[in-house]
Design a protein around this motif. Structure first.
Motif, PDB file in Angstrom:
ATOM      1  N   GLU A 196       4.699   7.504  10.346  1.00 60.80           N
ATOM      2  CA  GLU A 196       5.935   7.207   9.628  1.00 60.80           C
ATOM      3  C   GLU A 196       6.950   8.314   9.868  1.00 60.80           C
ATOM      4  OE1 GLU A 196       6.708   4.599   7.871  1.00 60.80           O
ATOM      5  OE2 GLU A 196       4.902   3.677   7.073  1.00 60.80           O
ATOM      6  N   ALA A 251       5.268  12.269  -1.565  1.00 65.32           N
ATOM      7  CA  ALA A 251       5.077  10.823  -1.468  1.00 65.32           C
ATOM      8  C   ALA A 251       4.496  10.436  -0.113  1.00 65.32           C
ATOM      9  CB  ALA A 251       6.406  10.110  -1.692  1.00 65.32           C
ATOM     10  N   TYR A 252       4.914  11.138   0.926  1.00 63.12           N
ATOM     11  CA  TYR A 252       4.383  10.879   2.271  1.00 63.12           C
ATOM     12  C   TYR A 252       2.880  11.176   2.292  1.00 63.12           C
ATOM     13  CZ  TYR A 252       4.492  10.706   7.419  1.00 63.12           C
ATOM     14  OH  TYR A 252       4.297  10.371   8.734  1.00 63.12           O
ATOM     15  N   THR A 267      -3.412   7.023   0.559  1.00 64.88           N
ATOM     16  CA  THR A 267      -3.647   5.690  -0.011  1.00 64.88           C
ATOM     17  C   THR A 267      -3.815   4.637   1.083  1.00 64.88           C
ATOM     18  OG1 THR A 267      -2.333   6.289  -1.950  1.00 64.88           O
ATOM     19  CG2 THR A 267      -2.736   3.947  -1.578  1.00 64.88           C
ATOM     20  N   SER A 268      -2.892   4.611   2.035  1.00 65.25           N
ATOM     21  CA  SER A 268      -2.940   3.595   3.088  1.00 65.25           C
ATOM     22  C   SER A 268      -4.133   3.800   4.016  1.00 65.25           C
ATOM     23  CB  SER A 268      -1.637   3.613   3.899  1.00 65.25           C
ATOM     24  OG  SER A 268      -0.530   3.342   3.069  1.00 65.25           O
ATOM     25  N   SER A 282       7.121  -0.630   7.124  1.00 69.81           N
ATOM     26  CA  SER A 282       6.415   0.299   6.236  1.00 69.81           C
ATOM     27  C   SER A 282       5.952  -0.356   4.931  1.00 69.81           C
ATOM     28  CB  SER A 282       7.323   1.488   5.907  1.00 69.81           C
ATOM     29  OG  SER A 282       7.682   2.196   7.068  1.00 69.81           O
ATOM     30  N   THR A 283       6.017  -1.669   4.864  1.00 66.29           N
ATOM     31  CA  THR A 283       5.788  -2.332   3.582  1.00 66.29           C
ATOM     32  C   THR A 283       4.323  -2.608   3.265  1.00 66.29           C
ATOM     33  OG1 THR A 283       6.145  -4.499   4.601  1.00 66.29           O
ATOM     34  CG2 THR A 283       8.060  -3.416   3.597  1.00 66.29           C
ATOM     35  N   ALA A 336       1.342  -0.973   4.770  1.00 67.11           N
ATOM     36  CA  ALA A 336       0.689  -0.043   5.692  1.00 67.11           C
ATOM     37  C   ALA A 336      -0.832  -0.138   5.649  1.00 67.11           C
ATOM     38  CB  ALA A 336       1.131   1.386   5.399  1.00 67.11           C
ATOM     39  N   ASP A 394       0.839  11.138  -0.181  1.00 62.93           N
ATOM     40  CA  ASP A 394       0.157  10.118  -0.971  1.00 62.93           C
ATOM     41  C   ASP A 394       0.051   8.809  -0.195  1.00 62.93           C
ATOM     42  OD1 ASP A 394      -0.940   9.245  -3.633  1.00 62.93           O
ATOM     43  OD2 ASP A 394       0.746   7.841  -3.484  1.00 62.93           O
ATOM     44  N   ASN A 395       1.089   8.482   0.576  1.00 65.26           N
ATOM     45  CA  ASN A 395       1.086   7.275   1.391  1.00 65.26           C
ATOM     46  C   ASN A 395      -0.036   7.321   2.422  1.00 65.26           C
ATOM     47  OD1 ASN A 395       1.702   5.035   3.004  1.00 65.26           O
ATOM     48  ND2 ASN A 395       3.443   6.019   3.973  1.00 65.26           N
TER      49      ASN A 395
END
Length: 491
Positions: A194, A237-238, A244-245, A167-168, A170, A240-241
């Motif tokens: 995820e 946060a998920y 963003t990713s 997950s580092t 993505a 946003d991930n």
């Protein structure tokens, strides 16, 4: 003179008629040529595997609907991420070590004395890399005589090796998957992305394991989670991930959507909390289109809690009726579990949980009233995500024993997918080659599989129509190329 004029008029009339013909008429002739060519590739005792590989690499394949993000990344890229994160890999156990002191100490030693190597050290050492790939993937499993785990354990154990870096990076990982997909003419991936945000409640677990939970218990725990600020922060946060990713992934040639998931072998409260966050995520962003549950289905906790998990899905499906479910169900074969364990998983995923798609669906022949279940799947258009490579490796089921033969016979819709291409070291084109070589379908069947992978996706209708229209154009171009190559070959 009049004869010449009449002749010219006839030619002009013929040209006008040809130009006035619908475009599909010319495309259909190309399609007929491709049909005959494809039939020649799969007919006879030995399918022409090299030509089939080229054919399916070129052919537009629509979407990959059963796709695990972490399992899709190849080990070589994970090794690059090991270095990006400043970690090292123990060259004996092949586990990633994140301890700063260990990394610093090992890097101070000469290379020959290091017990923990950088990703580049491993990539440049053919022997160590070969040994690592036998741990981090299925590579060479059937090609050497060392003492090994059973195939199912080999497959599922791989995730424990690369998870620390999975997950580092993505954004980079998604970009790689996009480029690889476009290279093999794939338009869409619906990735199981995820693990969903998670919480634990001992009282809930104790009650669930003592005698089960009621809808009232589920409602109470849901309310408790709603008030858990840390848990709600993880959900934010998920989101946003994903945003963003996934930025920049979608374009005119490619689309990607995401599914959060629960791990079915965790405690009841952990599984339910992941389901709750998954449903909330799927109802909060158009990029998140469905919910899933993953993990080895044959292990004790997964089997023990299966019916309870389906009850949990039913409860949440009532609260979030628009959220789609694509559930791993029936990834079992005779001998893996006691016989009664094979009799209800697909049925309950459909009838209790309300699944819109079934992942794997391998135990259908053992289920109670399989004909009734398949009729329901056909009538309701509930497709099966068929993963030939992983079904062969994990379950040892292939060829005539594979239930895709039943789904074909009884009209149950299905699609071909990769499951974990990085672990299996395959791609979607390879899955089509396996299907064609083993089952000798017609070209019309494999073309329909491509379109069905978009039709049965969880995309919004406008996106489906856009991708289906794009497939029309891609197939016209593909069929024209194959027809032209056959015309040249015939000269």
């Amino acid at each position: 003179m009049q004869k010449n004029i009449a002749s010219l008029k006839a030619v002009a009339l013929a040209a006008a008629v040809f130009c006035a013909m619908p475009q599909g008429a010319h495309a259909a002739s190309n399609e007929d040529i491709v049909k005959r060519h494809f039939a020649s590739l799969v007919s006879g005792k030995e399918p022409k595997l090299a030509e089939l590989t080229m054919f399916f690499t070129m052919m537009p394949k629509g979407g990959d609907l059963h796709h695990h993000y972490s399992g899709a990344i190849y080990a070589e890229q994970y090794l690059e991420w090991v270095d990006k994160e400043g970690y090292c890999v123990n060259k004996t156990s092949f586990m990633i070590d994140k301890t700063k002191e260990t990394v610093a100490s090992e890097r101070a030693k000469p290379l020959a004395e290091r017990a923990c190597l950088s990703g580049q050290d491993i990539l440049q050492d053919n022997t160590v890399l070969a040994n690592l790939l036998q741990k981090w993937s299925d590579k060479d499993f059937y090609n050497h005589s060392a003492i090994q785990s059973p195939p199912d354990r080999q497959f599922f154990d791989t995730f424990g090796y690369f998870t620390p870096v999975a997950s580092t990076n993505a954004a980079e990982g998604l970009k790689t998957l996009k480029q690889r997909a476009i290279q093999e003419n794939l338009s869409y991936i619906e990735t199981i992305y995820e693990i969903a945000p998670i919480a634990q409640d001992k009282a809930f677990d104790d009650k669930a394991l003592a005698g089960g939970v009621t809808d009232a218990d589920l409602a109470a725990f849901s309310a408790k989670l709603q008030d858990d600020k840390a848990y709600q922060g993880w959900i934010a946060a998920y989101l946003d991930n994903v945003k963003t990713s996934g930025a920049g992934i979608d374009d005119a040639d490619f689309t990607m959507r995401y599914q959060p998931f629960a791990l079915r072998f965790l405690s009841p409260s952990q599984v339910f909390s992941q389901m709750v966050s998954s449903f909330k995520l799927a109802s909060s962003s158009p990029m998140i289109v469905g919910v899933n549950i993953v993990g080895q289905e044959s292990v004790h906790v997964s089997m023990r809690d299966y019916a309870m998990h389906m009850q949990m899905f039913k409860f949440l499906k009532t609260k979030y009726p628009k959220v789609k479910l694509a559930l791993h169900a029936g990834e079992l074969s005779l001998g893996m579990v006691p016989p009664e364990g094979l009799t209800f998983h697909i049925r309950d995923a459909i009838d209790v949980a309300g699944a819109s798609r079934i992942g794997h669906g391998m135990d259908i022949a053992h289920e109670t009233n399989p004909l009734q279940i398949m009729k329901k799947m056909r009538d309701r258009q509930i497709p099966v995500e068929v993963n030939l490579s992983s079904n062969d490796f994990i379950l040892g089921v292939k060829g005539a024993a594979h239930p895709v033969t039943l789904y074909r016979q009884y009209g149950v819709p299905f699609v071909l997918s990769t499951d974990d291409a990085g672990v299996s070291r395959n791609n979607l084109s390879g899955e089509f080659v396996l299907y064609a070589a083993r089952y000798q379908p017609t070209y019309a069947e494999v073309k329909k599989l491509s379109y069905d992978s978009i039709r049965y996706s969880f995309l919004a209708d406008a996106d489906k129509q856009r991708l289906l229209k794009g497939l029309d154009g891609k197939f016209s171009k593909f069929e024209a190329e194959i027809a032209a190559s056959q015309s040249k070959a015939a000269r």
